[in-house]
Structures are given as C-alpha cells and as structure tokens.
Design a protein around this motif. Structure first.
Motif, PDB file in Angstrom:
ATOM      1  N   PHE A 205       0.810  -1.225   0.000  1.00 51.51           N
ATOM      2  CA  PHE A 205       0.000   0.000   0.000  1.00 51.51           C
ATOM      3  C   PHE A 205       0.843   1.275   0.000  1.00 51.51           C
ATOM      4  O   PHE A 205       0.451   2.282  -0.579  1.00 51.51           O
ATOM      5  CB  PHE A 205      -0.980   0.033   1.184  1.00 51.51           C
ATOM      6  N   PHE A 206       2.005   1.250   0.678  1.00 52.52           N
ATOM      7  CA  PHE A 206       2.870   2.437   0.713  1.00 52.52           C
ATOM      8  C   PHE A 206       3.938   2.394  -0.378  1.00 52.52           C
ATOM      9  O   PHE A 206       4.649   3.378  -0.592  1.00 52.52           O
ATOM     10  CB  PHE A 206       3.543   2.562   2.091  1.00 52.52           C
ATOM     11  N   HIS A 207       4.066   1.242  -1.048  1.00 48.92           N
ATOM     12  CA  HIS A 207       5.034   1.063  -2.136  1.00 48.92           C
ATOM     13  C   HIS A 207       6.452   1.441  -1.696  1.00 48.92           C
ATOM     14  O   HIS A 207       7.178   2.137  -2.394  1.00 48.92           O
ATOM     15  CB  HIS A 207       4.621   1.885  -3.354  1.00 48.92           C
TER      16      HIS A 207
END
Length: 215
Positions: free
Chosen positions: A149-151
């Motif tokens: 999700f935060f990559h």
C-alpha cells in the motif's frame, strides 16, 4: 474461450477433485479399520465429544493428490525452467510430514497430544530456514522487505530477513492449527486460503506456481 494456462488450471482442479474422492474412498475406511481416530481435548465442550473417532491423517489424500497432479500438470513449465511450484510443493510436503508425525503419535498413544510444541516448532523452523536458503541460492529470493500500500521497499540484512521470514512462515502454519477447531479438521480453513493464493498467482501470471493451490 479460455487460454491454455487457465484451461490447464481448470483441468487440474477437476482432476484433483476426482482423485481426492478416489483416494478418500480407499483411505477413510482404511483409517477407520486401523482405529486412527481423532482424540478430543478434555478441556473442550462436552458436545464436541461426539466428534471423537473422526479419522485423522485424512489429509494424506489431499497431499498425495497435490503431489501427483502438480507435477503432472507442471511438466510444461518445468521443461521451461520454472520450478516454482516444485519448491512450494516440497515445502508443503515437509510441513505435511511434520503433521503426519504429530497425528501418528496421537493415534499410537491414543491421546490428543502428538509432538510437543517445542518439537514441532524446532522442526518447522528448520524446514523454513532450509526452504529460504534454497530459494536464496537459486536466485529466486532477495532480502528486500516490501511494505504493501505504501510502495516502500527496504533492503535489510540477510540474517534479519531470515528471522522475520521464519517467524511469519511458522506463525502462518500454526495459525491453521489454532483456527481449525478442536477436532483437527482444517478443510474449512485451508480452502479459502488456497483460493486466495490461486487468484494471486493468476494475477501475477505465475501459472506454474498457481498449480499447487489449484490442486
């Protein structure tokens, strides 16, 4: 019209269903004849005692099915150098062997306790470390920690990565034992997990790897 990889997976699912049924027709009566029944924990509710004697080690029919059909349907991928399903299959067989030993001692000594918690944990950790080492040496694994999700990706020391990975693997394996109920039947837990890994493998276009959760 289904493309060839998806068709191959569909055929593997149908074949595994049929083969598991065939194995079950032979294995379940044999286990009953051997009195290889599940012992129920005494600390459990009284109504659960009705499940005492349910054949344990029935998972053998699923393990044998997955072993034979993953290799059979994965021949084309393996000829092209894709052994991803074989690595995962080997890991599962090792964990399955630990589970078999646990069930064997339960049946042999007619008690709910098979291997001790320490024995199982040590065996599971040893298998996990060996599996990670094989992947690392084969160039199929890096020590990068990806945060969904935060990559964000972090490169961490190999020892730290191994410790974290072993913790997750052993914890995940034992999560099935914790959530499969007092009678030791884990089909209801395993089925949705395998469906997820099948979908994830297809989404990543890892069709050879998808064969294992399919079977």
């Amino acid at each position: 019209m289904l493309n060839q990889p998806i068709l191959n997976l569909c055929l593997a699912i149908l074949a595994s269903f049929a083969m598991a049924l065939a194995f079950g027709r032979v294995l379940i009566p044999a286990l009953r004849a051997l009195h290889a029944g599940q012992s129920i924990r005494q600390i459990g509710p009284n109504w659960h005692n009705s499940k005492a004697g349910t054949p344990t080690m029935g998972g053998l029919m699923f393990i044998l099915t997955a072993l034979l059909l993953t290799l059979l349907f994965g021949i084309r991928g393996m000829k092209n150098g894709d052994f991803s399903a074989v690595y995962v299959l080997a890991l599962s067989l090792c964990f399955g062997l630990i589970g078999f030993l646990d069930d064997f001692f339960k049946v042999k000594y007619k008690r709910n306790l098979g291997l001790t918690a320490i024995q199982k944990a040590m065996l599971q950790m040893a298998v996990s470390v060996l599996y990670l080492y094989v992947l690392y040496r084969a160039g199929l694994m890096t020590c990068d920690l990806y945060v969904p999700f935060f990559h964000v990706t972090w490169r961490i020391p190999m020892v730290v990565y191994f410790v974290l990975a072993v913790f997750i693997m052993v914890g995940t394996v034992n999560a099935v034992n914790i959530t499969d109920g007092l009678d030791g039947l884990s089909t209801g837990v395993t089925l949705p997990v395998m469906m997820f890994f099948l979908a994830a493998s297809i989404a990543a276009k890892q069709f050879t790897l998808a064969l294992f959760p399919a079977t």
